[in-house]
Design an enzyme around this catalytic site. Structure first.
Site, PDB file in Angstrom:
ATOM      1  N   GLU A  35      -5.719   2.723   6.042  1.00 58.22           N
ATOM      2  CA  GLU A  35      -5.479   2.647   4.597  1.00 58.22           C
ATOM      3  C   GLU A  35      -6.248   3.757   3.895  1.00 58.22           C
ATOM      4  O   GLU A  35      -5.772   4.334   2.921  1.00 58.22           O
ATOM      5  CB  GLU A  35      -5.919   1.278   4.068  1.00 58.22           C
ATOM      6  CG  GLU A  35      -5.693   1.081   2.588  1.00 58.22           C
ATOM      7  CD  GLU A  35      -5.940  -0.339   2.145  1.00 58.22           C
ATOM      8  OE1 GLU A  35      -6.545  -0.534   1.077  1.00 58.22           O
ATOM      9  OE2 GLU A  35      -5.525  -1.277   2.872  1.00 58.22           O
TER      10      GLU A  35
ATOM     11  N   ARG B 108       0.815  -1.216   0.000  1.00 58.11           N
ATOM     12  CA  ARG B 108       0.000   0.000   0.000  1.00 58.11           C
ATOM     13  C   ARG B 108       0.850   1.268   0.000  1.00 58.11           C
ATOM     14  O   ARG B 108       0.485   2.271   0.611  1.00 58.11           O
ATOM     15  CB  ARG B 108      -0.969   0.000   1.200  1.00 58.11           C
ATOM     16  CG  ARG B 108      -1.926  -1.167   1.228  1.00 58.11           C
ATOM     17  CD  ARG B 108      -2.835  -1.206  -0.004  1.00 58.11           C
ATOM     18  NE  ARG B 108      -3.642  -2.412   0.012  1.00 58.11           N
ATOM     19  CZ  ARG B 108      -3.275  -3.574  -0.525  1.00 58.11           C
ATOM     20  NH1 ARG B 108      -2.103  -3.672  -1.124  1.00 58.11           N
ATOM     21  NH2 ARG B 108      -4.050  -4.618  -0.465  1.00 58.11           N
TER      22      ARG B 108
ATOM     23  N   CYS C 134     -11.351  -1.048   2.302  1.00 57.57           N
ATOM     24  CA  CYS C 134     -10.741  -1.365   3.596  1.00 57.57           C
ATOM     25  C   CYS C 134     -10.277  -0.091   4.294  1.00 57.57           C
ATOM     26  O   CYS C 134      -9.603   0.739   3.695  1.00 57.57           O
ATOM     27  CB  CYS C 134      -9.563  -2.317   3.400  1.00 57.57           C
ATOM     28  SG  CYS C 134     -10.050  -3.990   2.926  1.00 57.57           S
TER      29      CYS C 134
END
Length: 306
Positions: free
Chosen positions: A297, A164, A212
């Protein structure tokens, strides 16, 4: 509205996100060319780039920086060469639309990202991915503009992709190129359908959410009854949140999804403040239960930072 060298700047403009809540932009401009983007940088070198708003939460107070959606003109361009497998897309091109188009062109590689809502630019910046793969797997190069307006091409090997993250900020991604492989169209369609069926059965895709909320953490020590990925050493944040008893937890109109605990959905009357407060409660509960501090995130824009 005011104009700056043909660039229209809207005042007190809404910021569209998948949550459908949050504050407004003091100023917002929609460039259609690289020169337009450079004019935006002249107006505000600290400007914030907006894609589809799929992984974004804007605080109720909004933001003061110039907000720049890269969703028009040259930034939405797409070139697919079915013979060579080379695909070039602008930062504002839809990842999901590109996946469908490459599948129909008989090109394999991007279908592993099915169901991830993002523009190409946003997907590159966060190295979007999941259990089936990540964007960096088939990336060749990224075209960026730095905060001084200088354009450059960065090859894949010079980008520090990780889980990420990409290391690309503060550069502004304006496009990316991929190298895909030839494959049978029917096989690709079947794989795409399989991935989407798996996600639709385990994620609240029809509700207002931003995907998410938390990254999957890497615990310092093994956790009892919590599986750890043999490849990355990470554990599913959703499972930690579930085991900490957070499913269904609510703050105002924000709710931890009963379908997938790493999703927060916006119910009627929800505010960005509700979601931010719920994120804090979930993080505290998981920390108390497992000694792990979850990292978000989802990106949060606020006048106080981020």
């Amino acid at each position: 509205m005011t104009a700056a060298a043909e660039l229209v700047v809207a005042r007190d403009a809404p910021i569209d996100t998948w949550f459908g809540v949050g504050g407004r932009a003091s100023r917002l401009a929609r460039p259609t060319t690289i020169d337009d983007l450079r004019r935006c940088l002249e107006l505000d070198p600290r400007l914030r780039i907006l894609g589809e708003g799929a992984n974004l939460l804007v605080d109720d107070d909004g933001v003061d920086e110039l907000v720049v959606p890269l969703t028009q003109g040259v930034f939405r361009s797409v070139e697919i060469d079915p013979l060579t497998g080379r695909v070039v897309a602008g930062a504002g091109a839809s990842l999901q639309r590109l996946i469908i188009d490459t599948v129909e062109s008989g090109l394999s590689g991007l279908e592993s990202l099915a169901g991830i809502p993002a523009t190409i630019g946003g997907a590159a910046v966060m190295n979007a991915g999941g259990v089936f793969g990540q964007l960096a797997d088939h990336l060749v190069e990224v075209r960026v503009v730095d905060r001084e307006g200088r354009e450059r091409l960065i090859p894949r090997e010079s980008i520090t992709f990780g889980y990420r993250r990409s290391g690309l900020p503060p550069h502004i991604v304006i496009g990316a190129a991929f190298q895909l492989e030839r494959a049978e169209r029917e096989q690709l369609r079947a794989r795409l359908k399989h991935i989407m069926q798996q996600k639709s059965g385990t994620q609240p895709l029809r509700e207002r959410s931003a995907g998410c909320v938390f990254k999957n953490p890497t615990p310092a020590h093994p956790l009892e009854s919590i599986p750890t990925s043999s490849d990355s050493g990470r554990v599913p944040a959703g499972l930690l949140i579930d085991r900490a008893g957070c499913k269904g937890m609510r703050v105002g109109g924000a709710i931890v999804s009963h379908v997938h605990a790493n999703f927060i959905v916006a119910d009627a009357g929800c505010t960005a403040g509700d979601i931010i407060a719920l994120i804090g409660r979930v993080r505290s509960r998981v920390s108390e239960r497992f000694g792990i501090t979850l990292e978000t995130e989802v990106v949060i824009w606020s006048k106080r930072g981020t």
